[in-house]
Every structure is written in structure tokens, then in C-alpha cells.
Write an enzyme that holds these catalytic residues in place. Structure first.
Site, short mmCIF file in Angstrom:
data_model
loop_
_atom_site.label_atom_id
_atom_site.label_comp_id
_atom_site.label_asym_id
_atom_site.label_seq_id
_atom_site.Cartn_x
_atom_site.Cartn_y
_atom_site.Cartn_z
N LYS A 1 5.13 14.25 66.40
CA LYS A 1 5.22 15.28 65.23
C LYS A 1 6.36 15.75 65.01
O LYS A 1 6.58 15.97 63.78
CB LYS A 1 4.15 16.41 66.09
CG LYS A 1 2.75 16.22 66.26
CD LYS A 1 2.16 17.32 67.09
CE LYS A 1 2.26 17.32 68.49
NZ LYS A 1 1.91 16.10 69.38
N ILE A 2 7.15 16.15 66.03
CA ILE A 2 8.48 16.50 65.79
C ILE A 2 9.35 15.43 65.08
O ILE A 2 10.18 15.70 64.18
CB ILE A 2 9.21 17.05 66.97
CG1 ILE A 2 8.41 18.27 67.63
CG2 ILE A 2 10.66 17.58 66.72
CD1 ILE A 2 8.68 18.77 69.04
N THR B 1 17.20 17.09 71.34
CA THR B 1 16.27 18.27 71.33
C THR B 1 14.86 18.03 72.07
O THR B 1 13.97 18.68 72.11
CB THR B 1 16.08 18.90 69.97
OG1 THR B 1 15.11 18.06 69.39
CG2 THR B 1 17.15 19.53 69.39
N SER B 2 14.94 17.05 72.89
CA SER B 2 13.62 16.40 73.64
C SER B 2 13.51 16.86 75.12
O SER B 2 13.19 17.99 75.46
CB SER B 2 13.38 14.97 73.41
OG SER B 2 11.99 14.82 73.64
N ARG B 3 14.22 15.89 75.82
CA ARG B 3 14.36 16.36 77.38
C ARG B 3 15.67 15.76 77.74
O ARG B 3 16.06 14.78 77.44
CB ARG B 3 13.12 15.62 78.15
CG ARG B 3 11.81 16.24 78.10
CD ARG B 3 11.89 17.56 78.66
NE ARG B 3 10.47 18.40 78.93
CZ ARG B 3 10.22 19.13 77.70
NH1 ARG B 3 11.17 19.49 76.92
NH2 ARG B 3 9.03 19.72 77.59
N ASP C 1 20.19 20.41 73.17
CA ASP C 1 19.26 21.71 73.36
C ASP C 1 18.54 21.46 74.87
O ASP C 1 17.83 22.66 75.18
CB ASP C 1 18.14 21.76 72.34
CG ASP C 1 17.48 23.33 72.32
OD1 ASP C 1 18.18 24.00 72.59
OD2 ASP C 1 16.12 23.12 72.53
N GLU D 1 19.19 20.99 83.69
CA GLU D 1 19.14 22.13 82.94
C GLU D 1 18.42 23.29 83.87
O GLU D 1 18.48 24.51 83.79
CB GLU D 1 18.78 22.13 81.86
CG GLU D 1 16.90 21.94 81.80
CD GLU D 1 16.29 22.00 80.25
OE1 GLU D 1 16.90 21.24 79.50
OE2 GLU D 1 15.53 22.57 80.08
N HIS E 1 17.87 25.18 75.55
CA HIS E 1 16.54 24.92 75.31
C HIS E 1 16.12 25.95 74.45
O HIS E 1 15.02 26.35 74.94
CB HIS E 1 15.85 24.88 76.97
CG HIS E 1 14.76 24.06 76.67
ND1 HIS E 1 14.48 23.07 77.82
CD2 HIS E 1 13.64 23.85 75.79
CE1 HIS E 1 13.32 22.54 77.39
NE2 HIS E 1 12.77 22.69 76.31
N GLN E 2 16.29 26.19 73.25
CA GLN E 2 15.84 27.28 72.35
C GLN E 2 15.22 26.76 71.20
O GLN E 2 14.56 27.28 70.33
CB GLN E 2 17.03 28.19 72.27
CG GLN E 2 18.09 27.53 70.95
CD GLN E 2 18.94 28.42 70.65
OE1 GLN E 2 19.79 28.88 71.37
NE2 GLN E 2 18.74 29.08 69.40
P1 NAD Z 1 4.54 13.76 70.25
O1 NAD Z 1 3.90 13.18 71.57
O2 NAD Z 1 3.99 14.10 68.96
O3 NAD Z 1 5.70 12.46 69.72
C1 NAD Z 1 6.35 11.90 70.95
C2 NAD Z 1 6.66 10.40 70.36
O4 NAD Z 1 7.37 9.66 71.32
C3 NAD Z 1 5.10 9.58 70.13
O5 NAD Z 1 5.04 9.34 68.97
C4 NAD Z 1 5.14 8.45 71.16
O6 NAD Z 1 4.42 7.44 70.77
C5 NAD Z 1 6.60 8.30 71.36
N1 NAD Z 1 6.80 7.45 72.34
C6 NAD Z 1 6.16 7.65 73.65
N2 NAD Z 1 6.78 6.76 74.46
C7 NAD Z 1 7.93 6.08 73.87
C8 NAD Z 1 8.89 5.36 74.24
N3 NAD Z 1 9.02 4.71 75.45
N4 NAD Z 1 9.82 4.97 73.24
C9 NAD Z 1 9.80 5.66 71.99
N5 NAD Z 1 8.98 6.37 71.65
C10 NAD Z 1 7.98 6.74 72.53
O7 NAD Z 1 5.62 14.79 71.00
P2 NAD Z 1 6.38 15.96 69.92
O8 NAD Z 1 5.46 17.13 69.91
O9 NAD Z 1 6.94 15.44 68.81
O10 NAD Z 1 7.43 16.36 71.04
C11 NAD Z 1 8.42 15.44 71.12
C12 NAD Z 1 9.46 15.69 72.52
O11 NAD Z 1 9.99 16.99 72.25
C13 NAD Z 1 8.59 16.23 73.53
O12 NAD Z 1 8.25 15.06 74.67
C14 NAD Z 1 9.17 17.21 74.43
O13 NAD Z 1 10.00 16.57 75.57
C15 NAD Z 1 10.14 17.80 73.19
N6 NAD Z 1 10.12 19.34 73.06
C16 NAD Z 1 11.33 19.75 73.17
C17 NAD Z 1 11.12 21.35 72.81
C18 NAD Z 1 12.26 22.05 72.89
O14 NAD Z 1 12.15 23.44 72.85
N7 NAD Z 1 13.61 21.67 72.85
C19 NAD Z 1 10.27 21.79 72.61
C20 NAD Z 1 8.86 21.11 72.38
C21 NAD Z 1 8.95 19.88 72.88
#
Ligand code: NAD
Length: 326
Positions: free
Chosen positions: A154-155, A229-231, A255, A260, A292-293
Site C-alpha cells: 500500500k505505502i 520509513t518502514s522498520r 523515520d 529506536e 517514527h512520525q
Molecule cells: P503492505 O503489507 O501493504 O506492503 C508490504 C509489501 O512488502 C507487500 O507488497 C509485500 O509483498 C512486500 N514484501 C513482503 N516481503 C518482502 C520481501 N522479502 N522483499 C520485498 N518485499 C516484500 O504494508 P504497508 O502498509 O505498505 O506498510 C509497509 C511497511 O511500512 C510496514 O511493514 C511497516 O513496517 C511500515 N510502516 C511504517 C509506519 C511509520 O510510521 N513510519 C507506519 C505504518 C507502516
């Protein structure tokens, strides 16, 4: 339903209390993070509500079970901080908020890219000191450059759509490709080799832990921009520091950070921070860190509270059929 709410901030209470008017659940807010020491606070509750830096390891889950917890309601999308097999073993259900506002995180990703490129963080300080010199503020056009999106969920897809609007060429890598992704899927090595900007949007798991490491940095273009901005655990921070020192990495926007949980979400302005790796990162002029905002917008907080309370309500009514991890 009695809910023990951990890692509470004032903004959590504001949003949850407002939306709880509809449900009238009995929520007790604890400021403490959930961990082995604090899990006992959940005694006598039905549900724990936890956030990203709560530690739901095997021991914590065992304590929760012994104290009557039936549901773990995560108010996050990610669940890498939960021992899912332990929850299964102890028959505790786990729900999350898979989609609260992917726009919030994607837009924050863009904020980091633009700020780093055009050095807005530096300009802000300069202007306050009546320094109007442009030296050191030179940026580059995003138009025509290549961005590599790792994780086209999604993101990642929203980030790609926005960057397409800037005229960037979009490459992507995902273990599970998605038809709605507007870019070109390539293998991971090609993405590392070709991208001017690399943006991480995959979850943290055993496949993706330290996906940015010494070897993958070696493949990248000199001066590459890396955005996470993921983990935090997606990046080997020490390898990235070496990359910044050698100038292989030209820009780093974070982020999230591996360690953290000991730093973020707290006001430590009167404290001594003991994390030398984090402190080293903050010394680079081309590193921009936010705490982490990414998720922190009004829309996202509203959706988080709405979905979390609805998840709990569905559990209570025996109608839980979505947002279930196990
Ligand atoms: P999502 O589940 O919609 O998308 C994650 C994508 O990663 C999927 O398409 C999945 O197939 C893919 N994926 C899984 N394993 C993989 C791999 N080994 N290699 C490559 N791609 C792989 O999730 P999202 O809602 O887009 O969120 C993405 C990430 O953003 C989350 O995992 C979360 O850690 C992070 N996040 C951060 C914040 C923040 O405040 N900074 C907030 C929400 C989410």
C-alpha cells in the site's frame, strides 16, 4: 471489555476517548511500554492494546495468558514485535490495523526525500541566523532520476504514484508483485545498481532483516539516497555509517531506527543518550532523522482508534473476521 492500553501518549487518549464514546469500553491507560516487567499490569483485563515498541515476546505473552488476556489489539500495521507462534500456543488472538493511512507514511517519505535533496533542514536554521548564502544547499532535479521501491504494498505504491508525478522513473522489487504497481519490476540487485533513490516499504522479517548491508551498499550508485520509513531493522546501521563516511551514500532519511525502542516517542532533551551508533548518525549533515512520525496525521490517528475499537467490538460479539493476524 476491560482494555489495558500500553505506551500511552496524550494524543492516544484524545483520539481513543473520543471514539470510545460509541463503545463505552473500560480503558485503563498505562504510560509504560509493555514488556516482561510491566505485563503484570494487565492482570484482570480482557484485552491489551499495544503499539510498535511494546515487546510482546514469548515470556510476555505467557504472563498475559496467565493473567486472563484473551486478545492482543495492536494499534499498528506491523506485528514484527509480537511472537505470533507464542500467541497461537497460548490461544490469544492478535488483531491489527492493516491500513490506517498509507498516505500518511508515503507523504512523509516524500517529505524526507525533498528535505534532504533541497536541504530544507539546513535552510530553516540558516535563515533564522540571517545567513542567506546558498553555499552547500545545491540539490538535484528529481525529474528524470530513478527511484527504487522495495516493497510495493500500500505505502510503496502510493509513494511510487507521487514520485511518478515528479517525472521519476520507477523501479520496484517485491516478493509478491502487484498489478497495481505503476513501475517496472526488477530483481533486487538491478534495483540497487540503477536507483538514485532507494525507498524501503517492505515489512521486517527474516528475509528483509538488514536488506541494506555492506554488500548491497557496494552495489549502489555513488551518492545514492536511502530512505527508510518502514522498520529500523531493514538497515544495518553500522554498514550505512561506513557508506556515509566513504560518501558512497549521499543522503540518508530515516523515520525508523534499529534500536529506536530506547529512544523514540520520548522527550529525552534532559537525558544523556548512550547509543553511540545513533549519535554518530546525527553528526552527518546529509542525514535527516524523524522519530517514527510517518503515521502521525489526524486521519491516521482517527483510523487507528476507529479500527482498533471496532476490532475489539467484533471480538466481543464473536464477529471477528477481518484484521486478524491469528
Ligand atoms: P503492505 O503489507 O501493504 O506492503 C508490504 C509489501 O512488502 C507487500 O507488497 C509485500 O509483498 C512486500 N514484501 C513482503 N516481503 C518482502 C520481501 N522479502 N522483499 C520485498 N518485499 C516484500 O504494508 P504497508 O502498509 O505498505 O506498510 C509497509 C511497511 O511500512 C510496514 O511493514 C511497516 O513496517 C511500515 N510502516 C511504517 C509506519 C511509520 O510510521 N513510519 C507506519 C505504518 C507502516
Amino acid at each position: 471489555m476491560k482494555i489495558a492500553f500500553f505506551s500511552t501518549k496524550k494524543y492516544d487518549m484524545d483520539f481513543f476517548n473520543k471514539l470510545n464514546e460509541k463503545y463505552n469500553f473500560d480503558i485503563k491507560y498505562f504510560e509504560s511500554k509493555l514488556n516482561e516487567k510491566t505485563a503484570i499490569l494487565a492482570k484482570g483485563f480482557d484485552v491489551v492494546c499495544a503499539f510498535v515498541n511494546d515487546d510482546l515476546n514469548k515470556k510476555v505473552i505467557k504472563i498475559l495468558k496467565e493473567n486472563g488476556i484473551k486478545l492482543i489489539a495492536l494499534r499498528s500495521a506491523g506485528f514484527n514485535h509480537v511472537d505470533i507462534s507464542a500467541a497461537k500456543k497460548y490461544n490469544i488472538k492478535v488483531v491489527h490495523v492493516p491500513k490506517y493511512s498509507p498516505y500518511a507514511v508515503a507523504e512523509h517519505t516524500i517529505a524526507l526525500i525533498l528535505s534532504l535533496n533541497r536541504k530544507i533542514h539546513k535552510s530553516y536554521l540558516r535563515i533564522r541566523e540571517n545567513n542567506f548564502s546558498l553555499d552547500g544547499l545545491l540539490g538535484f532535479d528529481l525529474h528524470g532520476k530513478i527511484v527504487g521501491i522495495i516493497g510495493t504494498g500500500k505505502i510503496g505504491r502510493i509513494t511510487a504514484n507521487i514520485l511518478k508525478g515528479f517525472g521519476m522513473k520507477i523501479l520496484g522489487y517485491d516478493k509478491f508483485p502487484n498489478d497495481e504497481f505503476i513501475g517496472e519490476y526488477v530483481n533486487l540487485n538491478t534495483l540497487f545498481e540503477k536507483s538514485d533513490i532507494i525507498s524501503l516499504h517492505c515489512p521486517l522479517n527474516k528475509d528483509t532483516y538488514h536488506i541494506i548491508n555492506k554488500n548491497t551498499i557496494n552495489l549502489m550508485k555513488k551518492g545514492v539516497m536511502i530512505i527508510n520509513t518502514s522498520r529500523g531493522g531493514l538497515i544495518d546501521t553500522k554498514a550505512v555509517i561506513d557508506g556515509l563516511k566513504s560518501k558512497k551514500i549521499g543522503y540518508l532519511g530515516l523515520d525508523v531506527y534499529e534500536e529506536e525502542e530506547n529512544i523514540f516517542f520520548e522527550d529525552l532533551s534532559e537525558e544523556i543518550i548512550d547509543d553511540k551508533t545513533f549519535l554518530r548518525l546525527t553528526t552527518f549533515p546529509n542525514v535527516l532523522i524523524t522519530g517514527h512520525q510517518g503515521f502521525f496525521t489526524q486521519e491516521a490517528l482517527t483510523n487507528i482508534a476507529e479500527t482498533t475499537l471496532e476490532n475489539i467490538n467484533n471480538f466481543k460479539n464473536g464477529t471477528l473476521n477481518q484484521n486478524v493476524i491469528i
